[in-house]
Motif scaffolding. Structure first.
Motif, PDB file in Angstrom:
ATOM      1  N   THR A  29     -11.980   4.087  10.880  1.00  0.00           N
ATOM      2  CA  THR A  29     -11.333   2.778  10.885  1.00  0.00           C
ATOM      3  C   THR A  29      -9.986   2.797  10.191  1.00  0.00           C
ATOM      4  O   THR A  29      -9.315   1.770  10.142  1.00  0.00           O
ATOM      5  N   ASP A  30      -9.607   3.948   9.618  1.00  0.00           N
ATOM      6  CA  ASP A  30      -8.270   4.021   9.042  1.00  0.00           C
ATOM      7  C   ASP A  30      -7.684   5.401   9.299  1.00  0.00           C
ATOM      8  O   ASP A  30      -8.316   6.243   9.932  1.00  0.00           O
ATOM      9  N   ARG A  31      -6.478   5.602   8.787  1.00  0.00           N
ATOM     10  CA  ARG A  31      -5.751   6.824   9.131  1.00  0.00           C
ATOM     11  C   ARG A  31      -6.115   8.010   8.264  1.00  0.00           C
ATOM     12  O   ARG A  31      -5.688   9.120   8.539  1.00  0.00           O
ATOM     13  N   THR A  32      -6.831   7.769   7.189  1.00  0.00           N
ATOM     14  CA  THR A  32      -7.093   8.883   6.260  1.00  0.00           C
ATOM     15  C   THR A  32      -8.550   9.316   6.369  1.00  0.00           C
ATOM     16  O   THR A  32      -9.457   8.525   6.136  1.00  0.00           O
ATOM     17  N   PRO A  60      -2.924   6.494  -3.005  1.00  0.00           N
ATOM     18  CA  PRO A  60      -2.666   5.385  -2.077  1.00  0.00           C
ATOM     19  C   PRO A  60      -1.970   5.752  -0.776  1.00  0.00           C
ATOM     20  O   PRO A  60      -1.575   4.880  -0.026  1.00  0.00           O
ATOM     21  N   GLY A  61      -1.790   7.037  -0.495  1.00  0.00           N
ATOM     22  CA  GLY A  61      -1.040   7.412   0.700  1.00  0.00           C
ATOM     23  C   GLY A  61      -1.674   6.861   1.964  1.00  0.00           C
ATOM     24  O   GLY A  61      -2.880   6.605   2.023  1.00  0.00           O
ATOM     25  N   ARG A  62      -0.835   6.735   3.003  1.00  0.00           N
ATOM     26  CA  ARG A  62      -1.337   6.137   4.232  1.00  0.00           C
ATOM     27  C   ARG A  62      -1.902   7.166   5.198  1.00  0.00           C
ATOM     28  O   ARG A  62      -2.565   6.837   6.171  1.00  0.00           O
ATOM     29  N   THR A  63      -1.568   8.436   4.955  1.00  0.00           N
ATOM     30  CA  THR A  63      -2.117   9.487   5.811  1.00  0.00           C
ATOM     31  C   THR A  63      -2.647  10.606   4.931  1.00  0.00           C
ATOM     32  O   THR A  63      -2.310  10.693   3.743  1.00  0.00           O
ATOM     33  N   ASP A  64      -3.407  11.477   5.530  1.00  0.00           N
ATOM     34  CA  ASP A  64      -3.939  12.618   4.785  1.00  0.00           C
ATOM     35  C   ASP A  64      -2.803  13.493   4.277  1.00  0.00           C
ATOM     36  O   ASP A  64      -2.848  13.998   3.148  1.00  0.00           O
ATOM     37  N   ASP A  96     -13.957  10.911   3.607  1.00  0.00           N
ATOM     38  CA  ASP A  96     -14.030   9.462   3.504  1.00  0.00           C
ATOM     39  C   ASP A  96     -15.169   8.978   4.401  1.00  0.00           C
ATOM     40  O   ASP A  96     -14.958   8.498   5.518  1.00  0.00           O
ATOM     41  N   THR A  97     -16.383   9.109   3.906  1.00  0.00           N
ATOM     42  CA  THR A  97     -17.536   8.772   4.749  1.00  0.00           C
ATOM     43  C   THR A  97     -17.727   7.272   4.886  1.00  0.00           C
ATOM     44  O   THR A  97     -18.511   6.820   5.720  1.00  0.00           O
ATOM     45  N   THR A 123     -16.842   8.564  10.477  1.00  0.00           N
ATOM     46  CA  THR A 123     -18.129   9.212  10.736  1.00  0.00           C
ATOM     47  C   THR A 123     -18.004  10.680  10.374  1.00  0.00           C
ATOM     48  O   THR A 123     -16.890  11.196  10.219  1.00  0.00           O
ATOM     49  N   LEU A 124     -19.125  11.314  10.238  1.00  0.00           N
ATOM     50  CA  LEU A 124     -19.111  12.770  10.055  1.00  0.00           C
ATOM     51  C   LEU A 124     -18.762  13.418  11.395  1.00  0.00           C
ATOM     52  O   LEU A 124     -18.845  12.777  12.440  1.00  0.00           O
TER      53      LEU A 124
END
Lengths: 867, 615
Positions: free
Chosen positions: B267-270, B287-291, B312-313, B317-318
């Motif tokens: 549900t998010d970019r990271t 707080p970064g917006r991407t990995d 980020d479970t 999803t796994l």
């Protein structure tokens, strides 16, 4: 402070026999000295050592003209005086061994071994007594060969104490040891003992009673448990206590690992339908984070190599108890689980307190599904409590019947209980909830002899989790559960070669492990008949097996010509097998029987017919076989000895019996190599025929003939396995030693060896070869004890398979070989040793079709021996 | 890049769309990270890298900064998968010098620690290449001038391990197998090719001579494809949440090679959470917006402030299990906006490889709802007993969503609908259509006024059904039947087990049950009344099939007739018996036994009963 515990105190007297109680030397404290009651002002010294021993008085003039001076003598040469707990004088001497346990007290477990324990007594003390039919012995040692029963306790190097009692009808043994640190000899007599606050002790008992003339019954108990000397004596428990290292925190996170108990089939592993965690008996609304696994039709599966982790974080949960008090993680006493599982599951568990030396969580087994169910018909609720191991306990009974109407019976049944407790560092929690796992093992063997008939039956069952392994704490009370070398103690050792050294490496075992791949001293059961710890196939411990080495290969035949029983059908003869399991009489996780009946048809000819069935309990594997065995060993005086062995087996076996075998790979001295059971007897007819004849008709003339035929015939097609795998071998050899005038010895030898080997797996290299070896040795004596020896070995090798266009690795072409050797030997006695010197040269040449390979060795060797 | 994607998505009309990686628009290189991947040899395709004999693998690792010393390197740049070189027979500082064995420099420096008086018999040098490489040559030599030439290794053994988990011991250490042993070596330059080409990750060089030695260089060479290469896509932003459909790919797979594709959705970019340790010692997510952004922030932190990096479970999803074939539905329950794809190409043979041309994900927008949560009650029931269940659908619908009017529920047996309710209103029977199949129940609202359009429109369907298996999940999907071409939307569980019905504890262990005969007695006299009986039974709980047999026996135990023999799965069964024996003749009147036997893997389940034949 209560003092309680074990006192084992062994003293060595200074050599003068003294009664145990001697009043003048009993401690009575200082008394009143009447001689000191004179009211004089001058200083008066109480007569002590100088007065009594050297006649020296403060005021007396010392003149040594007539009575010569006597030097000071160290009074410690005779040791100190010792008294027992009643104040009785024991002896004057030295304390050699002391094991005491004082509770409650910090560092209350104490073992002292004097340096004299090692230097005078070589780490062994025996105190024995007997009267009439009654015998008793107390043995304290670092390497005591101790066996109670094969399933409960058997070690070639037990470090501890053993107290034995024996009479005509009764026998009893008590063993004990602080297995977490049994102590090492100190540097000095005044060195402090080795003390521990957290310890793991072992106690064992065995008693037997003879009933009548034929029957003996026995009982056995062995327990290794963790204790704490800071606890009160009454708090000790044979079920163990949590050590300070184990109870050094609170359980905050528990992880359950579910995996496939038979990963090789890649399907129907663990199927999890639901889970529930209970804390202090209450269902907790804590849902695990599930990692891994596949969610399939409403349940989770972990198949093949996949694993599923259920991670429970209990640190944030709490409840209100009956008194209205909020109980959180600081007060939890028990955590248990109920999982609805099906198929072939394996369950393991860990927590934040169950870690290795690097802090990584270590999983310990909980349970496994019996068999290998794939259709979920074994759906059940699996319940278990979480805890850290505190004790391993085994108790059992034995029965022996000797020659009762021709019957011989031996039976043993044991129950193994493994205890664990839930840790919580909260000091107000003094009783840690106990959970116990239970498993059983037992066997019965029955034999009957009624000449010429004989019969035998064996029945056995060993649960997969039957365990004689215990965890031991270190100085800090910690246990790192995956570190077998440091933190495991075995009641029953792995010692397949039955030497004084267990095969595996365990703490405080006083052993030299022989299973390290780096070590040259390996484990080769059955292949060291002269017990010199060197493989019989490489007696000179060089880089060539003796059956490939010039001159030696006449006498030594390759291992293909060995024969014997292979009851587990893994292609390795049973008496040569080495595994990494305790030496139980039967393997764990097995149940089955074997029965045979036979008759001595003719003198020295036996015919046996038998049937065996065996299956694994936790997997769906089975082995069943019907066999016929014929042996014949006649001796023909004046002619020779014949041996015939014929074994026909119809077998279905899919149980993998993997091993670790000693193997001398090319250009190495040998190493332990994992051996994987090729499972080539899934539905097979195996026939092994062996015959050898040794001619003894004429002295000095040796003729040996050997023939071996073995075939594995597959009753159904199996991918990658040949339908028929054969081994055909024929050896004919002869030699005669001529002693010529002048003590010259001429010794010709001829050996012919045919070997045809079809490997089990298709695609592997087949061998079909013929060796013809002619060896001529001439020894000419020179000097008194010297000799010149010359040797010539001519070899013809025929590779009887058609040469492929591109020879695969390992393919050897036809060749002729010539080895020439000359050696001067001499023996001389030098400085108490017999020196044998050998100076010589050996040249070895092989003539292939297109190439020639030559190798030379020039050597000067000197050996010093005592024979 | 995601801006372009958003624009592209906006231009496409509602309906099923495809996101493709591997075409000119989304090239492999632009859309993912490589590990061992080669995209140059075959334009437009990805495949494992290939090594050639002119490349010294060890030197390559050194040159690219991926070779470290020590068995547990202390260099913070070390990552699993990098190369290592170490010896347990020398101290830390001497281990550091081992790197010169791979530097490729033909200078005057060599590793000379073992040029010493002490015996070198048993000294070992270990090499970890970081990954299995095809190797057929290992070469080592001292400095090739002056007295150094005499300091070659006079006897050695070479061992290898391919790095696979099966060849590691219980502590994860490789179990080496012998490649070659030369107890008496006379070659100054050892160029050992006396072993078949194979995948090697670990190398152990053991000296078997006590003589001193030096080594200038160790070279490891081979030819072929590396054993494993991984492509991991960047996080793909579909612009808005979308229902995910089929995953398709085009690949070529050589003998002994394989392609494994996994996916995940979020549900998010990271996909990862990078933590820092603050002044209070607490963990704080960056707080970064991407990995990538978070990774840079994290690496810039001082060592003491670096916290763990975890998946980020909560929002992702796994990784899914591997897809077995192209065209399978993307594994994700419910719509998602962000997806990621991982492709692993493996081979067991150095001469063979798998390569992938493209991979595509189907998706459709708009969605029926942001999320649709489902719940079935009761959650616990006796297996084999027909009872009424309530299937509740709680939608979360935003203004971008279109709602739904059709529900399809997977049922274990045929269901019978009792009522349908939307937003608290009972839907009249003529306003909805039901299609009940043995394993699927479809309810469609015919009147648009009853469509589920808002989050208040909770839908409840009551139906009767029979559950046979513990943990039966009533999976569902909702559809907007008025919009053609839109993919259905999964019904999700707010809490694990919301859509599952567990068997009661009393049901556990019952595999064969409800066995009876009806009618009993029966009269096979041809009068049309009770001329046959049905032997009824239910099989619970089973996965897959098991052999079953149903037979009729006389009271003396002899087999009269076998009615059924074969494999059966969980379900309800009716096996008729017309009163005839195995020869087709009517049996005499009397009492007969019927036996139902199911051969499960764990044990056999057998049930008996009696049936009476009268005329």
């Amino acid at each position: 402070m209560r003092k309680a515990g074990i006192f084992v105190l062994l003293l060595c007297s200074s050599g003068f026999a003294q009664p145990l109680i001697r009043e003048p030397l009993s401690p009575g404290g200082p008394g009143v000295l009447m001689g000191a009651l004179e009211p004089a002002l001058r200083k008066w010294y109480v007569p002590q050592e100088l007065y009594y021993m050297y006649g020296w008085e403060q005021w007396r003039y010392s003149n040594y003209a007539r009575d010569l001076y006597k030097r000071y003598v160290d009074i410690n040469l005779q040791g100190n005086r010792y008294y027992d707990i009643f104040g009785n004088y024991v002896t004057r001497g030295w304390q050699i061994f002391d094991w005491s346990q004082e509770q409650p007290r910090d560092f209350g477990s104490s073992i002292f071994k004097s340096p004299k324990y090692a230097s005078w007594f070589d780490n062994l003390l025996i105190s024995s007594a007997h009267k009439g039919q009654y015998y008793t012995a107390l043995t304290v040692g670092d390497e005591i060969r101790t066996t109670l029963t094969p399933l409960t306790f058997s070690k070639p190097t037990f470090n501890g104490i053993q107290l034995d009692f024996l009479s005509d009808k009764y026998s009893a043994t008590v063993i004990a040891s602080r297995i977490s640190n049994p102590g090492t000899p100190r540097m000095k007599d005044i060195s402090p003992p080795e003390t521990m606050s957290d310890f793991t002790n072992l106690v064992g008992l065995r008693g037997t009673v003879q009933l009548g003339r034929f029957v003996t019954v026995g009982a056995t108990y062995v327990d290794a448990f963790v204790g704490r000397s800071l606890d009160d004596w009454a708090e000790n428990s044979l079920k163990g206590r949590l050590s300070s290292g184990q109870n050094a925190g609170k359980v905050r996170k528990i992880t359950i690992r579910l995996s496939d108990d038979s990963p090789e089939d890649g399907e129907a592993g663990a199927a999890l339908f639901s889970e529930q965690i209970f804390i202090d008996g209450r269902p907790a609304d804590i849902h695990p984070v599930i990692k891994g696994g596949e969610f399939v039709k409403g349940h989770y599966e972990a198949n093949g190599k996949n694993q599923m982790l259920l991670v429970y974080d209990i640190s944030g949960w709490s409840y209100v108890d009956e008194t209205g008090t909020v109980r959180d993680v600081n007060w939890f006493k028990r955590v248990s689980f109920a999982l609805v599982l099906a198929n072939d599951y394996k369950v393991e568990i860990t927590s934040n307190l169950q870690v290795d030396a690097t802090g990584q969580e270590i999983f310990l087994p909980v349970t496994r599904a019996p068999g290998n169910v794939k259709d979920a018909t074994n759906l059940r609720v699996v319940r278990f409590d979480y805890g850290l191991p505190t004790a391993n306990e085994i108790y059992g009974v034995t029965l022996e019947v000797s020659d009762l109407y021709g019957f011989w019976l031996r039976a043993e049944y044991d129950v193994n209980r493994r205890h664990r407790r839930f840790p919580n560092q909260n000091p107000e929690i003094t009783e840690h909830t106990l959970a116990t796992d239970r498993s059983v093992a037992g066997y019965l063997t029955l034999a009957k002899l009624a000449y010429p008939w004989y019969a035998y039956l064996e029945v056995f069952h060993l649960d997969y989790d039957y365990s004689t392994t215990s965890y031991i704490v270190d100085m800090n009370g910690r246990i790192f559960y995956d570190d077998a070398q440091r933190y495991w103690f075995e009641f029953v050792d792995d010692n397949d070669d039955q030497d004084r050294y267990p095969d595996w490496d365990r703490c405080s075992a006083n052993q030299r492990a022989g299973n390290d791949y780096e070590l040259q001293n390996g484990i080769f059961p059955g292949l060291d008949e002269n017990n010199d710890f060197v493989s019989d196939f490489n007696q000179n411990q060089n880089y060539q097996p003796d059956y490939e080495e010039p001159f030696l290969r006449y006498s030594v035949d390759p291992p293909e010509f060995l024969f014997g029983m292979d009851m587990n059908h893994n292609t390795i003869i049973d008496r040569f097998e080495n595994d990494e399991e305790p030496d139980y009489p039967y393997r764990r996780d097995r149940r089955g029987y074997n029965a045979y009946v036979g008759v001595e048809v003719l003198p020295r000819m036996k015919l046996t017919l038998g049937r065996m069935e065996e299956r694994t309990l936790s997997r769906k594997e089975k082995s069943e076989a019907t066999y016929v065995l014929l042996t014949y060993e006649p001796s023909f005086p004046g002619v020779g000895d014949l041996r015939v062995f014929e074994n026909l087996v119809r077998v279905r076996d899919n149980i993998p019996d993997n091993l670790v075998q000693w193997e001398q790979l090319p250009n190495t001295k040998g190493a332990m190599v994992p051996f994987e059971d090729p499972l080539v007897c899934r539905n097979t007819l195996v026939n092994t025929f062996y015959v050898d004849f040794k001619y003894t008709g004429k002295e000095g003339l040796n003729i040996i003939n050997k023939f071996k035929y073995q075939i594995y015939h597959q009753m159904e097609r199996t991918s990658g396995i040949r339908k028929d795998s054969r081994l055909v071998g024929l050896i004919n050899k002869a030699d005669y030693r001529f002693v010529l005038p002048g003590r010259v010895v001429f010794w010709p030898k001829f050996k012919s060896m045919y070997l045809w080997r079809q490997p089990f797996k298709t695609g592997e290299l087949e061998r079909k070869e013929l060796w013809e070896i002619l060896s001529l040795n001439l020894a000419y004596p020179v000097f008194e004890r010297g000799s010149l020896e010359f040797g010539l070995e001519y070899t013809r090798f025929y590779n009887l398979l058609k040469r492929p266009a591109v020879p695969p690795p390992g393919y050897v072409e036809d060749f002729q070989g010539l080895v020439l050797a000359a050696q001067f030997s001499n023996q001389v006695d030098f400085m108490g040793y017999r020196l044998v010197s050998k100076v010589g040269i050996r040249q070895q040449t092989r003539y292939f079709r297109k190439t020639t390979r030559t190798g030379n060795v020039i050597f000067v060797r000197i050996y010093a021996g005592v024979e | 890049m995601s801006a372009i994607l958003l624009l592209w998505a906006a231009l496409v009309s509602a309906g099923v769309k495809q996101f493709v990686i591997g075409n000119s628009e989304h090239t492999w290189r632009d859309w993912g990270d490589y590990e061992g991947v080669d995209d140059a040899s075959r334009p437009g395709w990805i495949q494992p890298r290939r090594t050639t004999r002119d490349v010294n693998i060890l030197n390559e690792l050194y040159r690219t900064g991926r070779l470290f010393f020590l068995e547990n390197p202390t260099d913070p740049r070390y990552k699993p998968g990098d190369g290592r070189i170490w010896t347990p027979n020398a101290a830390y500082q001497e281990n550091a010098k081992l790197l010169m064995l791979a530097d490729g420099k033909k200078d005057s420096l060599s590793y000379d620690y073992f040029n010493r008086l002490a015996s070198n018999n048993g000294v070992c040098i270990y090499i970890d290449l970081g990954a299995p490489y095809p190797v057929d040559e290992i070469k080592f030599y001292p400095l090739l001038f002056g007295a150094h030439q005499d300091l070659y290794m006079k006897g050695y053994e070479l061992y290898a391990n391919d790095g696979s988990p099966e060849t590691q011991d219980e502590k994860g250490r490789p179990i080496f197998h012998l490649l070659d042993a030369v107890p008496t070596n006379t070659d100054v330059v050892v160029d050992n090719r006396n072993f078949p080409p194979q995948y090697i990750r670990y190398i152990k060089l053991r000296c078997t001579s006590p003589q001193p030695f030096e080594i200038d260089q160790i070279e490891v060479r081979g030819e072929g494809y590396i054993k494993r290469a991984t492509f991991t896509s960047k996080v793909i932003d579909l612009g808005d949440i979308a229902n995910l459909g089929a995953l398709r790919w085009h690949a070529e797979v050589g003998p002994g090679a394989s392609v494994t594709i996994r996916t995940r959705a979020g549900t998010d970019r990271t996909t990862l959470i990078y933590y820092r340790i603050n002044e209070l010692g607490e963990l704080e997510p960056l707080p970064g917006r991407t990995d990538e952004e978070n990774r840079k922030l994290w690496e810039a932190l001082p060592d003491k402030a670096k916290g763990p990096v975890v998946d980020d479970t909560d929002n992702w999803t796994l990784w899914s299990p591997p897809y077995s074939s192209s065209g399978e539905t993307f594994v994700c329950r419910g719509p998602r906006r962000f997806i990621q794809i991982q492709i692993v190409m493996q081979s067991t043979r150095a001469s063979s490889r798998a390569s992938v041309d493209s991979v595509a994900v189907e998706y459709s927008q708009p969605t029926m709802a942001r999320r649709v949560f489902g719940r079935i009650s009761p959650n616990i029931a006796d297996l084999g007993v027909r009872r009424t269940y309530t299937y509740t659908l709680v939608p979360e619908i935003s203004e971008d969503d279109i709602g739904f009017d059709e529900v399809r529920i997977v049922t274990p047996t045929e269901a019978l609908v009792n009522s349908v309710e939307v937003g608290g209103r009972l839907v009249p029977q003529d306003k909805y259509e039901v299609r009940a199949e043995p394993n699927l129940l479809t309810v469609r609202l015919l009147d648009p006024s009853y469509r589920v359009r808002s989050s208040q429109d909770t839908m409840r369907i009551k139906f009767d059904c029979l559950v046979l298996v513990y943990g039966t999940v009533f999976m569902g999907k909702v559809f907007a039947s008025w919009e053609e071409g839109l993919l259905g939307q999964d019904v999700e569980e707010r809490a694990l087990g919301d859509l599952s019905v567990q068997g009661s504890e009393g049901s556990l262990g019952i595999v064969l049950g409800d066995v009876d005969a009806s009618p009993n007695p029966f009269t096979p006299n041809g009068d049309g009344v009770h001329d046959a009986t049905n032997l009824n039974f239910k099989i619970f709980q089973m996965m897959g099939t098991a052999p079953i047999s149903v037979g009729i026996y006389g009271t003396d135990g002899h087999l009269v007739r076998t009615l059924l023999s074969g494999d059966a799965e969980s379900g309800s069964y009716e096996v008729p018996w017309d009163g005839r024996d195995g020869d087709g003749d009517l049996v005499p009147p009397g009492v007969y036994l019927y036996k139902v036997k199911l051969e499960g893997d764990e044990r056999k389940f057998v049930r008996f009963g009696t049936v009476v034949v009268v005329y």
